[in-house]
Design a protein around this motif. Sequence first.
Motif, short mmCIF file in Angstrom:
data_model
loop_
_atom_site.label_atom_id
_atom_site.label_comp_id
_atom_site.label_asym_id
_atom_site.label_seq_id
_atom_site.Cartn_x
_atom_site.Cartn_y
_atom_site.Cartn_z
N LEU A 140 1.01 -1.21 0.20
CA LEU A 140 -0.06 -0.02 -0.05
C LEU A 140 0.70 1.15 0.06
O LEU A 140 1.68 1.41 0.78
CB LEU A 140 -0.80 0.01 1.24
CG LEU A 140 -1.65 0.95 1.64
CD1 LEU A 140 -2.85 1.22 0.56
CD2 LEU A 140 -2.26 1.09 2.90
N VAL A 141 0.53 2.06 -1.02
CA VAL A 141 1.37 3.42 -1.12
C VAL A 141 0.57 4.44 -1.17
O VAL A 141 -0.29 4.53 -2.06
CB VAL A 141 2.46 3.21 -2.16
CG1 VAL A 141 3.31 4.47 -2.56
CG2 VAL A 141 3.36 2.01 -2.38
N ILE A 142 0.72 5.48 -0.16
CA ILE A 142 -0.14 6.68 -0.19
C ILE A 142 0.60 7.83 -0.54
O ILE A 142 1.52 8.19 0.26
CB ILE A 142 -0.97 6.58 0.99
CG1 ILE A 142 -2.14 5.55 1.25
CG2 ILE A 142 -2.01 8.16 0.97
CD1 ILE A 142 -2.75 5.44 2.48
N GLN A 152 -0.98 -2.90 -4.09
CA GLN A 152 -0.74 -4.11 -4.93
C GLN A 152 -0.52 -3.75 -6.41
O GLN A 152 -0.80 -4.40 -7.26
CB GLN A 152 -1.53 -5.33 -4.83
CG GLN A 152 -1.58 -5.80 -3.32
CD GLN A 152 -2.60 -6.80 -3.01
OE1 GLN A 152 -3.54 -7.18 -3.90
NE2 GLN A 152 -2.34 -7.64 -2.02
N GLY A 153 0.07 -2.52 -6.67
CA GLY A 153 0.56 -2.01 -7.81
C GLY A 153 -0.79 -1.44 -8.77
O GLY A 153 -0.44 -1.06 -9.77
N GLN A 154 -1.90 -1.37 -8.40
CA GLN A 154 -2.87 -0.70 -8.99
C GLN A 154 -3.50 0.56 -8.30
O GLN A 154 -3.47 0.58 -7.02
CB GLN A 154 -4.06 -1.87 -9.00
CG GLN A 154 -3.48 -3.16 -9.69
CD GLN A 154 -3.40 -2.81 -11.41
OE1 GLN A 154 -4.03 -2.03 -11.85
NE2 GLN A 154 -2.36 -3.48 -11.61
N LEU A 155 -3.84 1.49 -8.92
CA LEU A 155 -4.29 2.84 -8.49
C LEU A 155 -5.60 2.46 -7.69
O LEU A 155 -6.64 1.62 -8.56
CB LEU A 155 -4.50 3.76 -9.50
CG LEU A 155 -3.20 4.72 -9.65
CD1 LEU A 155 -3.60 5.56 -10.84
CD2 LEU A 155 -2.69 5.41 -8.58
N ASN A 204 -16.74 -0.48 2.27
CA ASN A 204 -16.48 -0.20 1.14
C ASN A 204 -14.93 -0.56 0.65
O ASN A 204 -14.67 -0.91 -0.26
CB ASN A 204 -16.98 1.10 0.65
CG ASN A 204 -17.38 1.14 -0.73
OD1 ASN A 204 -17.90 0.36 -1.36
ND2 ASN A 204 -17.30 2.16 -1.34
N LEU A 205 -14.02 0.00 1.64
CA LEU A 205 -12.63 0.03 1.52
C LEU A 205 -12.26 -1.52 1.39
O LEU A 205 -11.37 -2.04 0.62
CB LEU A 205 -11.92 0.64 2.46
CG LEU A 205 -11.93 2.06 2.58
CD1 LEU A 205 -11.26 2.83 3.75
CD2 LEU A 205 -10.87 2.47 1.39
N ARG A 206 -13.02 -2.41 2.24
CA ARG A 206 -12.57 -3.75 2.31
C ARG A 206 -13.03 -4.40 1.01
O ARG A 206 -12.28 -5.35 0.64
CB ARG A 206 -13.31 -4.52 3.46
CG ARG A 206 -12.73 -4.41 4.71
CD ARG A 206 -13.48 -4.93 5.96
NE ARG A 206 -12.77 -4.70 7.10
CZ ARG A 206 -13.49 -5.07 8.39
NH1 ARG A 206 -14.89 -4.90 8.42
NH2 ARG A 206 -12.66 -4.70 9.42
N GLN A 207 -14.06 -3.93 0.34
CA GLN A 207 -14.31 -4.50 -1.01
C GLN A 207 -13.27 -4.20 -1.98
O GLN A 207 -13.11 -4.93 -2.97
CB GLN A 207 -15.72 -3.86 -1.42
CG GLN A 207 -16.87 -4.01 -0.56
CD GLN A 207 -17.22 -5.53 -0.30
OE1 GLN A 207 -17.13 -6.36 -1.14
NE2 GLN A 207 -17.20 -6.04 0.97
N LYS A 208 -12.61 -3.15 -1.91
CA LYS A 208 -11.54 -2.56 -2.89
C LYS A 208 -10.26 -3.10 -2.64
O LYS A 208 -9.53 -3.35 -3.44
CB LYS A 208 -11.33 -1.21 -2.93
CG LYS A 208 -12.84 -0.44 -3.37
CD LYS A 208 -12.75 1.24 -3.33
CE LYS A 208 -14.01 1.74 -3.59
NZ LYS A 208 -14.06 3.14 -3.82
#
Length: 231
Positions: A140-142, A152-155, A204-208
């Motif tokens: 996770l990169v913010i 995991q490499g995806q926006l 909702n965050l968990r779904q993503k």
Amino acid sequence: MNGKALILLIDDDALLRDLLTRALIQNGYEVLAVGTGSEGLSLFDLHNPDVVILDVLLPDIEGWEVCRRIRRVSTVPILFLTALEEIPDRVRGLVLGGDDYIVKPFAVEELLARVEAILRRVRRVVPTASSVLEVGDGALVIDRERRQVQFQGQLLDLSPIEYAILVALAERAGRVVSIDELLTAVWGGPQEGSLQALRWYIWNLRQKMEANPKRPRWIQTVRRQGYRLNP
């Protein structure tokens, strides 16, 4: 527009609309003010405002639906104006993607304070040596300066509230973040309906982010305490 924040005000009450327009301009904002949802959506597409102040009970399109349409294309902060006092109605606005709500009748000073708080939260850049937060060996990169999140490499496509919750958790990764801490980070403190909305946004965050949202690896609930983002 001269560096001033642009506010789109959508409310069918002409007297209130004029009052708020004058107050906002006096406090240094640019304002576009209209009385219908369809006009508001047209101006939104043309002008890309910094904040939308949105009445729920509009004559043509419900404010809920205006919010839905805006959220399809933008994460602009939305402040609901509502005469609906029941908690489920307030939760509905937050769940649809509203950033805050204020119940009519209200003091103009309160609305101005809410707008200022929203803009401060959106524009805040954390003053650290690096504006980038990394959790889980870079899984996770913010980027807090760009307000971008990679997982995991995806926006990740996050609403402003989802982003604020995730940053609050990431800044304290590995430890429990209390409910009060999260409500303060997102809404400036507990409000009626905000706890239910927080739970929905965590879901909702968990779904993503989670391979199995029912058995979360990243965002865990700590019963009677809060939530923890696992590194």
